[in-house]
Design a protein around this motif. Structure first.
Motif, PDB file in Angstrom:
ATOM      1  N   PRO A 268      17.336  17.374  76.728  1.00 13.67           N
ATOM      2  CA  PRO A 268      16.455  18.224  75.906  1.00 13.67           C
ATOM      3  C   PRO A 268      17.260  19.339  75.252  1.00 13.67           C
ATOM      4  O   PRO A 268      17.952  20.094  75.930  1.00 13.67           O
ATOM      5  N   SER A 270      15.773  21.064  72.287  1.00 11.26           N
ATOM      6  CA  SER A 270      14.882  21.889  71.479  1.00 11.26           C
ATOM      7  C   SER A 270      13.560  22.065  72.205  1.00 11.26           C
ATOM      8  O   SER A 270      13.360  21.536  73.305  1.00 11.26           O
ATOM      9  N   ASN A 271      12.675  22.801  71.582  1.00  8.86           N
ATOM     10  CA  ASN A 271      11.387  23.093  72.203  1.00  8.86           C
ATOM     11  C   ASN A 271      10.582  21.812  72.411  1.00  8.86           C
ATOM     12  O   ASN A 271      10.645  20.889  71.607  1.00  8.86           O
ATOM     13  N   GLY A 272       9.831  21.769  73.493  1.00 11.68           N
ATOM     14  CA  GLY A 272       9.021  20.606  73.842  1.00 11.68           C
ATOM     15  C   GLY A 272       8.755  20.590  75.328  1.00 11.68           C
ATOM     16  O   GLY A 272       8.693  21.642  75.980  1.00 11.68           O
ATOM     17  N   ILE A 339       5.198  26.425  72.854  1.00 21.27           N
ATOM     18  CA  ILE A 339       5.904  25.472  71.993  1.00 21.27           C
ATOM     19  C   ILE A 339       5.802  25.857  70.518  1.00 21.27           C
ATOM     20  O   ILE A 339       6.524  25.296  69.687  1.00 21.27           O
ATOM     21  N   PRO A 346      12.742  24.259  76.315  1.00 19.57           N
ATOM     22  CA  PRO A 346      11.739  23.265  76.714  1.00 19.57           C
ATOM     23  C   PRO A 346      11.048  23.663  78.017  1.00 19.57           C
ATOM     24  O   PRO A 346      11.629  24.335  78.868  1.00 19.57           O
ATOM     25  N   GLY A 373       3.647  17.883  70.765  1.00 15.86           N
ATOM     26  CA  GLY A 373       5.052  18.216  70.928  1.00 15.86           C
ATOM     27  C   GLY A 373       5.849  17.030  71.453  1.00 15.86           C
ATOM     28  O   GLY A 373       5.299  16.005  71.861  1.00 15.86           O
ATOM     29  N   THR A 374       7.159  17.191  71.473  1.00  9.07           N
ATOM     30  CA  THR A 374       8.061  16.137  71.916  1.00  9.07           C
ATOM     31  C   THR A 374       8.197  16.150  73.429  1.00  9.07           C
ATOM     32  O   THR A 374       8.273  17.213  74.047  1.00  9.07           O
ATOM     33  N   VAL A 375       8.218  14.970  74.035  1.00  6.56           N
ATOM     34  CA  VAL A 375       8.367  14.821  75.481  1.00  6.56           C
ATOM     35  C   VAL A 375       9.735  14.210  75.765  1.00  6.56           C
ATOM     36  O   VAL A 375      10.105  13.189  75.173  1.00  6.56           O
ATOM     37  N   TYR A 376      10.470  14.854  76.678  1.00  8.04           N
ATOM     38  CA  TYR A 376      11.788  14.364  77.088  1.00  8.04           C
ATOM     39  C   TYR A 376      11.697  13.851  78.525  1.00  8.04           C
ATOM     40  O   TYR A 376      11.702  14.643  79.469  1.00  8.04           O
ATOM     41  N   ALA A 420      13.787  10.777  73.667  1.00 11.15           N
ATOM     42  CA  ALA A 420      12.576  11.572  73.447  1.00 11.15           C
ATOM     43  C   ALA A 420      11.425  10.667  73.022  1.00 11.15           C
ATOM     44  O   ALA A 420      11.612   9.657  72.337  1.00 11.15           O
ATOM     45  N   SER A 422       7.148  10.588  71.640  1.00 14.04           N
ATOM     46  CA  SER A 422       6.045  11.313  71.006  1.00 14.04           C
ATOM     47  C   SER A 422       4.785  10.480  71.094  1.00 14.04           C
ATOM     48  O   SER A 422       4.835   9.242  71.204  1.00 14.04           O
TER      49      SER A 422
END
Length: 479
Positions: A268, A270-272, A339, A346, A373-376, A420, A422
């Motif tokens: 990760p 970035s934000n998420g 977020i 993250p 948002g994006t999920v890692y 990642a 989504s």
């Protein structure tokens, strides 16, 4: 005692300086994220010791078995074991030890149930459906509910929920009395090895680890306090992330953790949301070695509350009051606010909501998957041979758990960073959560379960029972 005191004082004076230098060296290497490879060499030596012990246990068992057979004048049959004993000893496919093996089970969702073989029937709308036959009306017979009776009997013997809240059984002894079957006195060689291991773990490793842990706690409190005096901005965020990672790395060294990271290009950045399976409270530290995260959880008091307040001074974290935890709208609002700020790190989330014994992955709560948002995804798999990282909170308190961890050989684990993910336009939050869960389970070699982890503390939901009853009634309905 008067005779021993001079020897003790001399030993302390001799060992004090090397011991202090060792602690400072460990803390310095941890703070810069470097290692000399001593822990991995230590783990490799342990593997050879475990293999040596396993061979001696097998030889001692064969000798004992042959002696008992000669005494009883009976025909030896060392391999004649019931199937359940073989499964219990070796595990199913090498992943999980179970008493019974079953092809179908009663699950929490009715659409997942009643998966039957080609020789079994399926009732739909009061009719029997078979390949190559016409539909005919059918009255109720006792045999219609035998599959439910069978599933109930299997659950009484061993259900899928209770077994994941117990420590994972080892296929070979790891020289710890908490995981053995009184093997330490099986032969004199094993007794010597076990006694030497006891001295190393409790007389050397445990004091060293406790001191490093205390240093890690003070490092976290002091560095976060200094960072909190800076004005908000890019410098404070950077120093807050540095303080977070240094503190975590020092705390991790207090457990002799040996972590192998895979596919770090998917870390990760970035934000998420970073989503991982949950086995232990140290999961947070394991995945935070290389990345700074924002943590989310209930606000606590005592020692844990001290760490929460220290972390909150230097970096953005989300702590809820007890009254807010069950307010889904308040939680969702706080997550969306976090977020929405691009510079925030993250959020690290464990959607299972409770610790599982690292053999399975249980139901993911859908709340964090509704926000967007994006999920890692991150998969964590511990090696139980060196120490059991699973925290059974209903059996051990936090201090007892930390003592078990620090008196174990080491904590060895693998961490996989997955690509990642989504949420798709036509996908519900529940389907998205299940898709992420299946990816984590597949990568970590874990069993994908549909059950809610809160069954550890609560009874099955009334809605689940009603859904099962409704599904069964459809099978018996007669036109």
């Amino acid at each position: 005692m008067a005779l021993l005191s001079p020897f003790v004082s001399v030993a302390i004076s001799i060992l004090y300086t090397p011991f202090l230098l060792l602690i400072l060296c460990v803390i310095f290497l941890a703070s810069i994220g470097k290692s000399l490879g001593v822990r991995r060499l230590y783990v490799n030596i342990l593997l050879k010791l475990f293999e040596y012990g396993r061979q001696h246990i097998e030889v001692a068992k064969k000798v004992s078995r042959s002696d008992s057979s000669d005494d009883e004048d009976a025909i030896p049959a060392p391999d004649d074991k019931p199937p359940s004993a073989v499964v219990k000893e070796n595990g199913v496919n090498g992943t999980k030890n179970t008493v019974i093996e079953r092809a179908e089970i009663l699950g929490p969702s009715p659409e997942l149930n009643y998966k039957r073989s080609s020789s079994q029937e399926r009732m739909q709308n009061g009719h029997r459906t078979e390949t190559g036959s016409k539909e005919t009306n059918l009255d109720f017979h006792l045999s219609h509910c035998l599959d439910l009776v069978k599933a109930g009997m299997e659950s009484i013997i061993e259900d899928q929920v209770t077994s994941v809240f117990e420590a994972e059984e080892l296929r070979s002894w790891n020289l710890l009395t908490r995981t053995n079957r009184q093997y330490e006195f099986l032969t004199w060689r094993l007794t010597i090895i076990w006694m030497m291991g006891f001295v190393v773990r409790y007389m050397f490793l445990l004091p060293l680890r406790i001191l490093i842990f205390v240093c890690g706690v003070f490092t976290m409190i002091i560095t976060t306090t200094l960072v909190s005096t800076l004005p908000s901005g890019r410098v404070r965020r950077y120093l807050g992330a540095v303080s977070y990672k240094i503190s975590i790395r020092v705390l991790i060294r207090s457990l002799s953790c040996v972590i192998t990271f895979h596919d770090q290009q998917h870390m990760p950045k970035s934000n998420g949301f970073c989503v991982a399976n949950h086995t232990s409270p140290i999961d947070v530290a394991i995945v935070s070695v290389n990345t700074c995260f924002s943590l989310i959880g209930q606000r606590h008091g005592g020692f844990l509350g001290l760490l929460q307040r220290a972390l909150a001074r230097a970096s953005p974290h989300i702590w809820f009051e007890r009254s807010e935890v069950k307010d889904r709208h308040a939680v969702a609002r706080r997550l969306k606010e976090h977020i929405s700020v691009a510079d925030n790190p993250p959020i690290l989330i464990f959607p299972e909501g409770t610790c599982i014994n690292n053999t399975s992955v249980m139901q993911f709560k859908k709340g964090s998957f509704e926000v967007g948002g994006t999920v890692y995804p991150v998969a964590i798999k511990y090696d139980p041979r060196f120490g059991d990282a699973f925290w059974n909170s209903s059996r051990y308190g936090m201090l007892h758990y930390l003592l078990n961890m620090m008196s174990s050989w080491a904590i060895v684990c693998d961490v996989w960073y997955l690509p990642a993910m989504s949420r798709r336009p036509d996908e519900t939050a529940v389907d998205f959560a299940n898709r992420v869960k299946s990816v984590i389970a597949r990568q970590g070699g874990l069993i994908d379960l549909q059950w809610d982890g809160q069954l550890k503390r609560t009874k099955a939901k009334k809605e689940w029972r009603e859904l099962q009853q409704e599904e069964f009634s459809k099978r018996l309905k007669v036109e």
